[in-house]
Write an enzyme that holds these catalytic residues in place. Structure first.
Site, mmCIF file in Angstrom:
data_model
loop_
_atom_site.group_PDB
_atom_site.id
_atom_site.type_symbol
_atom_site.label_atom_id
_atom_site.label_comp_id
_atom_site.label_asym_id
_atom_site.label_seq_id
_atom_site.Cartn_x
_atom_site.Cartn_y
_atom_site.Cartn_z
ATOM 1 N N HIS A 150 0.816 -1.213 0.000
ATOM 2 C CA HIS A 150 0.000 0.000 0.000
ATOM 3 C C HIS A 150 0.849 1.262 0.000
ATOM 4 C CE1 HIS A 150 -3.377 -2.693 0.762
ATOM 5 N NE2 HIS A 150 -4.028 -1.775 0.110
ATOM 6 N N GLU B 60 -11.896 -9.851 -5.275
ATOM 7 C CA GLU B 60 -10.443 -9.883 -5.072
ATOM 8 C C GLU B 60 -9.980 -11.197 -4.469
ATOM 9 O OE1 GLU B 60 -9.268 -6.580 -2.593
ATOM 10 O OE2 GLU B 60 -10.993 -6.784 -1.298
ATOM 11 N N CYS C 287 -10.534 -1.832 -10.003
ATOM 12 C CA CYS C 287 -9.964 -0.732 -9.204
ATOM 13 C C CYS C 287 -8.568 -1.071 -8.685
ATOM 14 C CB CYS C 287 -10.882 -0.358 -8.049
ATOM 15 S SG CYS C 287 -11.105 -1.684 -6.864
ATOM 16 N N ASP D 284 -5.095 -7.808 -4.741
ATOM 17 C CA ASP D 284 -5.281 -8.995 -3.901
ATOM 18 C C ASP D 284 -5.610 -10.218 -4.743
ATOM 19 O OD1 ASP D 284 -4.737 -8.327 -1.222
ATOM 20 O OD2 ASP D 284 -6.514 -7.063 -1.182
HETATM 21 C C1 PEP Z 1 -7.005 -4.624 -4.606
HETATM 22 O O1 PEP Z 1 -6.781 -5.555 -3.840
HETATM 23 O O2 PEP Z 1 -6.796 -4.680 -5.840
HETATM 24 C C2 PEP Z 1 -7.541 -3.338 -4.109
HETATM 25 C C3 PEP Z 1 -7.938 -2.393 -4.921
HETATM 26 O O3 PEP Z 1 -7.542 -3.144 -2.767
HETATM 27 P P1 PEP Z 1 -6.212 -2.870 -1.896
HETATM 28 O O4 PEP Z 1 -5.077 -2.653 -2.844
HETATM 29 O O5 PEP Z 1 -6.490 -1.685 -1.054
HETATM 30 O O6 PEP Z 1 -6.081 -4.136 -1.112
HETATM 31 MG MG MG Z 2 -7.589 -5.482 -1.843
#
Ligand code: PEP
Ligand code: MG
Length: 541
Positions: free
Chosen positions: A188, A429, A500, A453
């Site tokens: 992140h 995910e 996303c 994920d």
């Molecule tokens: C993902 O897992 O692609 C997602 C958008 O959520 P995060 O990256 O916050 O886990």
């Molecule tokens: Mg995620």
């Protein structure tokens, strides 16, 4: 010149001076002091410095996210003036002839314990605050002050590693680039760097003790290279490239206000991802058509207690109002894994990515979930909000969410607070969600595919593990087939499906996504115009 290689997470270029963030060593040694008065003066001096820091934090947070979030820093300032607390520190230095750091740390622990044992919930919550101010004093006494971003010139941050909560609290205007010794390109922290449009390299094997604040450096995200003490020739080349970058960005600006549409007229919804209310500015600057992922858990990070319903309501309302009728998809909290918050008391887990996180916390601790849902339903009155739920693996979870939303609705009815039930979707995910996406599609309004994920769980590759970056391949056929399957299952039920995860901004795949029928892409704000440009070049769809 000293050149180091790293993994690039945002392919920009930067040149400037370095600020080294040393790891905070909170180990405290006890030693005897002879000059007690001098030691007491150190305590008082540190107290003054801490109050100045807190005032600056208060002013910054007040300006950026409002009074409710800033109030905590005012409380900390008041606690620093508390006579009992200060007397306890002074008396320990006087009677035991101990150093200031030790007296502050022990007093902090004692007071924190005392608050934790109280019956009143408000007083209990102050335990973490006393700990926090004591840590702040100790750091000042040890000369490990936090970087003061407000007075700092824009700089290249060099650190061992950065947590998402540290990153999100930094003043983005003051950061030219990030260099970290550790960290994976899919973490992140890396995602935040991309979102903030900041060149970043992770896994740079530099000895952090040998790099000093003030050293000049050039970061090249395209080559994945950082050069400390660059030659005048390299500086000159970099200046030219920075100019070229600026020109390219200016060219992209001509796409603002244009539709995201293929040459044959297929329209794609092109939204942006954000982590905080403050990021909405980047979305508007880059002409995002909406917000496809508001990672709401960042409201929970970097603080000592849960954000209240009112604080959350204000944040969601502000985003919805600023976006003025454009879609704002807010993901319910995805705490856990790399996004750890002490007050959730999640405990140590052997395998946190597969652990107690996201919707699992919300379903097991519905009081936390309901506070967020109440804030979301109330804020939905003020704009075009959608809610989406992360880490879904079963139909039963969606039914349980539905039941809890209905409970919240009844509670709001009872007290006659205005609300709206918005569009609700789930993140796809996990491989489980992909395989049952036909059933899930009947229960929800939309799907948003979280490829970050989905890649980690499908390929069994921990996205946080820097050693596995070469195995983390979101272009893997398995992932692309899954995306296709999810889109088809959504469309069979008349629902829409978007992406996303970071893959949504991968320009090599844009055409393939459009051909698959993906309805929406939500990308880092800095990628919006680049993806729009690519979509507008696609023919034959
Ligand atoms: C993902 O897992 O692609 C997602 C958008 O959520 P995060 O990256 O916050 O886990
Ligand atoms: Mg995620």
């Amino acid at each position: 010149m000293k050149v180091y290689k790293g993994k690039s997470v945002y392919k920009g270029i930067a040149m400037g001076n370095v600020v080294v963030l040393k790891n905070k060593d909170l180990q405290i040694k006890r030693y005897r002091v002879e000059d007690v008065e001098a030691e007491l003066a150190r305590v008082d001096q540190a107290g003054k410095r801490a109050k100045e820091q807190l005032q600056k934090l208060y002013d910054k947070v007040l300006k950026e996210v409002g009074e409710a979030n800033a109030a905590i820093f005012e409380v900390h300032q008041m606690m620093l003036e508390d006579e009992d607390y200060l007397d306890a520190i002074h008396s320990m230095v006087r009677t035991e002839h101990v150093n200031a750091e030790y007296a502050v740390a022990v007093t902090g622990d004692n007071f924190s314990q005392m608050f934790a044992n109280m019956d009143d919930d408000y007083m209990k919550a102050r335990a973490a605050d006393v700990k926090d101010i004591s840590n702040r004093l100790v750091q000042i006494l040890k000369g490990q002050e936090e970087v003061d971003f407000s007075s700092m010139e824009p700089a290249i941050i060099v650190a061992d590693d950065l947590s998402p909560s540290e990153t999100v609290q930094m003043d983005k205007e003051k950061i030219l680039a990030f260099i970290t010794v550790h960290g994976s390109a899919n973490s992140h922290t890396a995602i935040l760097a991309r979102m903030m449009n900041i060149p970043a390299l992770v896994g740079v094997k530099v000895d952090i003790q040998e790099i000093h604040t003030g050293t000049k450096a050039v970061v090249d995200g395209l080559l994945g290279e950082v050069t400390f003490e660059p030659s005048e020739e390299l500086c000159e080349q970099t200046r030219k490239r920075l100019e070229e970058e600026k020109e390219k960005l200016q060219l992209l600006q001509t796409l603002k206000g244009k539709e995201t549409i293929t040459l044959d007229g297929k329209k794609i919804h092109l939204y942006a991802n954000i982590a905080s209310v403050g990021d909405v500015g980047y979305v508007l600057e880059n002409d995002g058509e909406g917000i496809g992922l508001f990672r709401s858990e960042f409201l929970y990070l970097g603080r000592n207690d849960f954000p209240t319903e009112e604080e959350q309501f204000q944040a969601y309302k502000q985003v919805a109002q600023t976006m003025a009728g454009k879609k704002v998809i807010i993901r319910t909290l995805d705490i856990g894994a790399d996004k750890q918050v002490d007050y959730f008391q999640l405990g140590q887990e052997d395998n946190p990515a597969m652990g107690y996180r996201a919707i699992r916390i919300c379903l097991k601790q519905p009081e936390i979930f309901k506070t967020q849902l109440r804030a979301l339903l109330r804020a939905a009155v003020f704009g075009n909000i959608s809610i989406m739920y992360p880490m879904i693996i079963s139909v039963e979870e969606v039914r349980e969410i539905d039941r809890i939303v209905k409970e919240v609705q009844e509670e709001l009815n009872k007290v006659q607070i205005p609300y709206k039930i918005p569009e609700q979707g789930v993140m796809i995910e996990t491989p489980a969600a992909v395989m049952i996406s036909d059933e899930l599609a009947e229960l929800v309004d939309f799907f948003s595919i979280g490829t970050n994920d989905l890649t980690q769980y499908t390929l069994a590759v921990d996205r946080q593990n820097e050693k596995l970056d070469d195995f983390y391949n979101p272009h893997h056929k398995a992932i692309l087939k899954m995306i296709q399957m999810v889109v088809e299952n959504a469309h069979k039920c008349g629902k829409w499906a978007g992406i996303c995860g970071e893959l949504g901004a991968d320009l090599e795949l844009t055409e393939e996504f459009v051909r698959m029928g993906v309805d929406e892409l939500s990308v880092a704000p800095s990628m919006v115009l680049k993806v729009r440009k690519r979509i507008r070049e696609i023919k034959g769809i």
